[in-house]
Design an enzyme around this catalytic site. Sequence first.
Site: not given
Length: 267
Positions: A129, A203, A210
């Site tokens: 997250c 999230c 990412c």
Amino acid sequence: MDLMYCPGMVSSGHTTPPAFVMLAAHPLRWQLLTELATGDLRVRDLVSLVDQPQNLVSYHLRLLRNGGLVGAGRSSFDGRDSYYHLDLDRCAKALSGAGGRLHPALGFEASPPSALVFDQPPPAVLFACTGNSARSPIAEAVLRHHTAGRVEVASAGSHPRPHIHPTAVRVLRDEYGIDIAGQHPRHLDTLTDRRFDYVISLCDKVREVCPSFPDQPRLIHWSIPDPATADSGDPDNHAVFRRTAAAINTRIHYLLSVLAHAREAQP
């Protein structure tokens, strides 16, 4: 004597299929449910996956939402977007109920975590997250707790906070008997050389940033709002953190079976 008909036989009376069967049996709706079973998705993601027009996808999503099998929430990354998710609890109960309508022995219950068998080496899971201060450390702790350490699990954030949120620590301790008081947030970049079988973003913002990991892990997205930013009127958002932890716990309850069958699912 005609064995297909016996005078005096009485119908069971179940002439109408259960609502779940009628709703889910449509080919496109079943395809949408199947895609959402892998993680939370936007309409445009689903349009691409099922290769159908957006208006048709939106129509069937609305039917699935009205039937309680699918939910939706506004994206924290782009407020114009919504993420759709499968309500796994309601689907499980509806599916079990439909089986029970056919025959009492066909109602089922999920196996408890202690009964699940994981491959060796065990699957490795990373939760991500933004701040690594609430959602992802909760998920890490709950998965480790339910598997008694039989799964390798870690968590990290794209912009880690200085410390784990104290309400997350308190909720895990009071509700689940888990102590993460000594844990500290870390950056996703510190783990990019590690191999994971699953990378799960909790999230909407971190899903967009990412980093890549070795060996192409399976990417899963759970669109879960940050409990620390909720405007609940409660200074420490305790009730919001409890709901967030419960939602993550439910997701992990169903993730366990995926992890236990990970090798079987590979081609």
